[in-house]
Scaffold this active site. Structure first.
Site, PDB file in Angstrom:
ATOM      1  N   THR A  20      -8.876  -3.571   4.592  1.00  0.00           N
ATOM      2  CA  THR A  20      -8.146  -4.602   3.876  1.00  0.00           C
ATOM      3  C   THR A  20      -8.590  -4.565   2.420  1.00  0.00           C
ATOM      4  O   THR A  20      -9.753  -4.738   2.112  1.00  0.00           O
ATOM      5  CB  THR A  20      -8.485  -5.988   4.461  1.00  0.00           C
ATOM      6  OG1 THR A  20      -8.193  -5.982   5.849  1.00  0.00           O
ATOM      7  CG2 THR A  20      -7.672  -7.050   3.776  1.00  0.00           C
ATOM      8  N   GLN A  21      -7.663  -4.334   1.537  1.00  0.00           N
ATOM      9  CA  GLN A  21      -8.026  -4.316   0.105  1.00  0.00           C
ATOM     10  C   GLN A  21      -7.780  -5.686  -0.497  1.00  0.00           C
ATOM     11  O   GLN A  21      -8.541  -6.163  -1.306  1.00  0.00           O
ATOM     12  CB  GLN A  21      -7.169  -3.284  -0.627  1.00  0.00           C
ATOM     13  CG  GLN A  21      -7.044  -1.964   0.088  1.00  0.00           C
ATOM     14  CD  GLN A  21      -8.230  -1.065  -0.182  1.00  0.00           C
ATOM     15  OE1 GLN A  21      -9.296  -1.540  -0.535  1.00  0.00           O
ATOM     16  NE2 GLN A  21      -8.041   0.232  -0.016  1.00  0.00           N
TER      17      GLN A  21
END
Lengths: 242, 276
Positions: A20-21
């Site tokens: 997850t960025q």
């Protein structure tokens, strides 16, 4: 091209990175307080897509087993993932069928382990969670962040709630609040958030958990007041070109 | 039990529906030195007889602390017992790490039983040759369980395993009805009496037995020798008769019935032990 591939493979575990960025669809603050008979929690039903308020019926307060209640802010899809983990946890707990059951303290610590382990893999579940419940007469209210920071307190909040709601709660919270007093206090905080948090929507749920059980209210709206004198002629002091 | 053509490995059934290797494993438990356990609503006491190989050696450790709220006494192959104790400690620590909460005794016991069952259904394994008396405290109260090499487990108000345990069981069967309301010290006293029964006339001293207690507000701990000896002296039971206030149904036990729900373990060797 070759060098940029090497760069990304240093940080990702396999070729196809699932980290997850940044979050996409997010919920805003959740507030929780202990009161005389148990725990009260409030959250609105908004799911923002960046600066757009995209979804307005997102349930961010959910039951966990017999004794606990979870509220989440942050990435909604990660919250749904957490709910699946908890579902499995409670299922296995029930399968023992031995009279023992996981209480809010145990669920809180389990979630802490999950969040912290994901953080260590550089792939966090992008949520701030509030976990509350009552078991054997003991009230429990705790918080876990996306990096695994966890603690218990008499009143907790996530996101903007930390800045706008907690100061109110620190002033006005008491150990022996009745249900009505507790709801009024939470509504006061939620109204404040509604005025000041741009991702808040005026549709909220309040959940109550006591030794007897849990209820999550139907969605409803708060009355707001906009009739301030300064809003009548806002540019009277400094005329602008627009 | 005599040798027969169905007893070579654990995965062979006999025509009568018995697994002899498992039954032989239970024999190993019966040959070990005695261990007894008894519980009230708030405390559980474990006691065991210490057998040293010779005067020169120390005796084997038969009581292990598994966690603050759980302890275990073993009878049989003590090496197997040590390994299982290590497993139990590991499970308790892992549960505590994840949930910040003590592992419920009943769940640990089921895990232990499932582990033992695996060894009764693999051709390359053998059953654990040790019986475990698991004493513990959790939300639902004080518990005493017996785990068998067969993979069975039972909950007891009081129980005894190992050699000459029948004598202790007879004593416990007479007394068990008052155990739920007993105080901690009375439970310890009854444990010492029960141990004395298994000694068959040998003098009861603190060098011959070990006592451990777990209870509400008291973490599992093994009493030290001086304390035990002091208790023995105080109760004046080293070789003498039980105090007169014990009376009511002394001697002439022999009541074959009144096998209470909890205190099972009927005739040894009559029914196939797995039936017990």
């Amino acid at each position: 091209m070759v060098s940029s591939q090497n760069e990304s493979s240093l940080l990702s575990s396999e070729g196809d990175s699932q980290r997850t960025q940044y979050p996409y669809v997010t919920g805003t603050s959740v507030i929780g307080i202990k009161y005389k008979d148990g725990i009260l929690m409030a959250a609105d039903m908004g799911g923002s897509y960046g600066s757009t308020i995209r979804y307005k019926s997102v349930e961010r307060l959910k039951q966990v087993g017999k004794h606990s209640l979870i509220g989440a802010s942050g990435e909604i899809s990660d919250f749904q993932e957490i709910l699946r983990y908890l579902d499995e946890l409670i299922l296995h707990d029930n399968m023992w069928d031995d009279g023992n059951s996981l209480g809010p303290k145990e669920v809180h610590n389990y979630l802490t382990r999950v969040m912290y382990n994901r953080r260590n893999k550089f792939d966090p579940l992008w949520n701030s969670l509030i976990l509350g419940g009552v078991k054997n007469g003991k009230k429990y209210l705790g918080s876990v962040s996306m990096i695994g920071v966890h603690f218990e307190d008499d009143h907790v909040a996530t996101g903007f709630g930390n800045h706008l709601a907690l100061p109110i709660l620190r002033e006005e919270w008491r150990e022996d609040l009745t249900f009505e007093e507790g709801v009024k206090l939470l509504e006061k905080c939620m109204r404040n958030l509604l005025y000041r948090d741009r991702s808040a929507v005026n549709k909220l749920q309040i959940a109550k958990i006591t030794e007897e059980g849990l209820t999550i209210s139907q969605p409803y709206s708060l009355k707001t007041f906009w009739n301030f004198a300064a809003f009548q002629n806002p540019t009277v002091g400094a005329e602008g070109s627009w | 039990m005599f040798r027969n053509q169905y007893d070579t490995d654990v995965t062979t059934w006999s025509p009568a529906g018995r697994l002899f290797q498992v039954e032989y494993a239970m024999e190993a438990v019966k040959q070990g030195s005695a261990a007894i356990g008894l519980r009230s609503k708030t405390h559980v006491v474990l006691a065991c007889v210490n057998k040293a190989n010779s005067e020169l050696s120390s005796h084997q450790r038969k009581i292990f602390k598994v966690d603050d709220h759980i302890g275990v006494a073993i009878a049989g192959l003590t090496a197997d017992g040590r390994v299982l104790s290590r497993y139990m400690r590991s499970e308790c620590i892992n549960y505590g790490y994840t949930y910040e909460s003590p592992l419920p005794v009943g769940r640990l016991v089921v895990q232990l039983a499932d582990k033992a069952q695996v060894c009764t259904q693999r051709s390359w394994k053998r059953p654990y040759g040790v019986g475990l008396l698991v004493a513990g405290l959790d939300e639902s109260g004080a518990h005493l369980y017996y785990n068998c090499p067969s993979g069975n487990y039972f909950e007891y108000q009081a129980f005894a395993i190992g050699s000459r345990s029948q004598a202790a069981k007879t004593y416990l069967e007479r007394k068990f009805e008052k155990f739920p309301e007993s105080s901690r010290d009375d439970l310890v006293k009854d444990a010492l009496f029960a141990i004395r029964e298994t000694l068959q006339g040998e003098k009861l001293t603190s060098s011959v037995c070990t006592i451990a207690v777990v209870g509400v507000g008291e973490a599992f701990n093994i009493l030290d020798q001086e304390t035990v000896q002091a208790l023995i002296n105080e109760f004046e039971i080293s070789g003498e008769e039980a105090p007169t206030n014990e009376s009511a149904a002394e001697q002439a036990g022999g009541d074959a019935d009144s096998a209470p729900d909890q205190s099972g373990a009927a005739a040894e060797g009559e029914a196939a032990p797995m039936d017990i």
